[in-house]
Design a protein around this motif. Structure first.
Motif, mmCIF file in Angstrom:
data_model
loop_
_atom_site.group_PDB
_atom_site.id
_atom_site.type_symbol
_atom_site.label_atom_id
_atom_site.label_comp_id
_atom_site.label_asym_id
_atom_site.label_seq_id
_atom_site.Cartn_x
_atom_site.Cartn_y
_atom_site.Cartn_z
ATOM 1 N N HIS A 44 0.869 -1.179 -0.192
ATOM 2 C CA HIS A 44 0.236 0.005 -0.226
ATOM 3 C C HIS A 44 0.720 1.247 0.084
ATOM 4 C CE1 HIS A 44 -3.234 2.622 1.484
ATOM 5 N NE2 HIS A 44 -2.242 3.571 2.018
ATOM 6 N N TYR A 45 1.887 1.225 0.797
ATOM 7 C CA TYR A 45 2.645 2.493 0.980
ATOM 8 C C TYR A 45 3.229 2.784 -0.298
ATOM 9 C CZ TYR A 45 7.152 4.664 2.309
ATOM 10 O OH TYR A 45 8.443 5.469 2.532
ATOM 11 N N LEU A 46 4.004 1.668 -0.984
ATOM 12 C CA LEU A 46 4.887 1.883 -2.187
ATOM 13 C C LEU A 46 4.117 2.126 -3.330
ATOM 14 C CD1 LEU A 46 7.528 -1.060 -1.289
ATOM 15 C CD2 LEU A 46 7.581 1.455 -1.049
ATOM 16 N N GLU A 47 2.734 1.624 -3.407
ATOM 17 C CA GLU A 47 1.929 2.002 -4.428
ATOM 18 C C GLU A 47 1.584 3.441 -4.419
ATOM 19 O OE1 GLU A 47 -1.083 -1.083 -4.625
ATOM 20 O OE2 GLU A 47 0.441 -2.415 -5.885
ATOM 21 N N GLU A 48 1.222 3.834 -3.332
ATOM 22 C CA GLU A 48 1.009 5.253 -3.069
ATOM 23 C C GLU A 48 1.872 6.011 -3.160
ATOM 24 O OE1 GLU A 48 -2.136 5.915 0.271
ATOM 25 O OE2 GLU A 48 -0.642 7.436 0.825
ATOM 26 N N GLY B 151 6.447 6.858 5.290
ATOM 27 C CA GLY B 151 5.481 6.248 5.649
ATOM 28 C C GLY B 151 4.556 6.631 6.655
ATOM 29 N N HIS B 152 3.244 6.151 6.579
ATOM 30 C CA HIS B 152 2.229 6.631 7.471
ATOM 31 C C HIS B 152 2.674 7.034 9.110
ATOM 32 C CE1 HIS B 152 0.632 2.998 9.682
ATOM 33 N NE2 HIS B 152 1.388 2.733 9.162
ATOM 34 N N ASP B 153 3.517 5.818 9.491
ATOM 35 C CA ASP B 153 3.940 6.072 10.872
ATOM 36 C C ASP B 153 5.590 5.828 11.122
ATOM 37 O OD1 ASP B 153 4.106 2.295 11.693
ATOM 38 O OD2 ASP B 153 4.971 3.626 10.141
ATOM 39 N N GLN B 154 6.253 6.482 9.968
ATOM 40 C CA GLN B 154 7.670 6.352 9.712
ATOM 41 C C GLN B 154 8.010 7.597 11.091
ATOM 42 O OE1 GLN B 154 9.053 6.582 6.008
ATOM 43 N NE2 GLN B 154 10.147 4.516 6.606
ATOM 44 N N SER C 68 -0.629 7.405 3.366
ATOM 45 C CA SER C 68 -1.505 6.824 4.258
ATOM 46 C C SER C 68 -0.993 5.471 5.054
ATOM 47 C CB SER C 68 -3.105 7.030 3.809
ATOM 48 O OG SER C 68 -2.973 5.783 2.811
ATOM 49 N N GLY C 69 -1.847 5.220 5.996
ATOM 50 C CA GLY C 69 -1.787 3.660 6.502
ATOM 51 C C GLY C 69 -2.657 2.980 5.833
#
Ligand SMILES: Cc1cc2nc3c(=O)[nH]c(=O)nc-3n(C[C@H](O)[C@H](O)[C@H](O)COP(=O)(O)O)c2cc1C
Ligand SMILES: Nc1ncnc2c1ncn2[C@@H]1O[C@H](COP(=O)(O)OP(=O)(O)OP(=O)(O)O)[C@@H](O)[C@H]1O
Length: 143
Positions: A20-24, A91-94, A118-119
């Motif tokens: 999800h993160y990498l596609e975003e 990343g959302h929580d990085q 986003s997460g």
């Protein structure tokens, strides 16, 4: 003009949250480079289980990723200076502070936006979208 994006992380045991993160991140530009954290730089949590080369190879195989590279051992801005991206996707929580990164980018004369992805929350009741939780479950069931 190709718009280059950089994403980064440990990626120890890959899961749909990473995808999800990498596609975003990939959707933020035309080319996505992923910097895979070296063990020495993962100092805010347990060290990764898998070697950096293995983590790089798996991330690099994802359709959304144009190139995955091993991070610099000592200076995390070296690959940024080399790639000279248009966007750094956090990343959302990085745990990195976007403003601190922007300040350092400016100091180094790198013109690059810092965005935050986003997460992705678990959908199925059994989905597990965190490396740490995957390892915990392994220890519970196989330990
Ligand atoms: C802009 C940026 C550049 C980075 N470059 C490197 C690097 O060159 N070498 C490295 O080992 N880690 C690099 N990292 C990753 C960090 O070292 C850190 O370990 C990583 O963000 C861990 O994130 P995670 O907890 O989400 O896996 C970079 C992170 C950011 C935000
Ligand atoms: N569920 C998720 N949704 C969106 N992005 C995620 C998700 N899990 C991890 N990421 C992102 O993937 C990148 C790499 O994260 P990392 O390798 O630390 O995985 P992790 O599953 O968060 O690990 P851990 O659970 O051990 O902290 C980070 O930018 C992180 O924000």
């Amino acid at each position: 003009m190709t718009r280059t994006v950089i994403a980064q992380g440990t990626f120890d045991i890959l899961h749909p949250g990473h995808v999800h993160y990498l596609e975003e991140a990939a959707a933020m530009g035309d080319e996505l480079y992923v910097i895979v954290a070296r063990k020495a730089n993962v100092d805010h949590k347990e060290a990764p289980i898998c070697p950096a080369t293995q983590r790089r190879d798996v991330v690099g195989a994802l359709q959304a990723v144009d190139e995955a590279i091993l991070g610099h051992e000592a200076d995390i801005f070296v690959p940024i200076e080399e790639i000279d991206p248009d966007v750094i996707a956090l990343g959302h929580d990085q745990h990195h502070d976007a403003e601190a990164i922007e300040t350092e980018l400016e100091r180094r004369g790198i013109d690059c936006a810092v965005e935050r992805a986003s997460g992705r929350e678990p959908t199925g009741e059994d989905e597990i979208l965190s490396t740490r939780h995957i390892i915990d479950r392994i220890l519970e069931r196989r330990g």
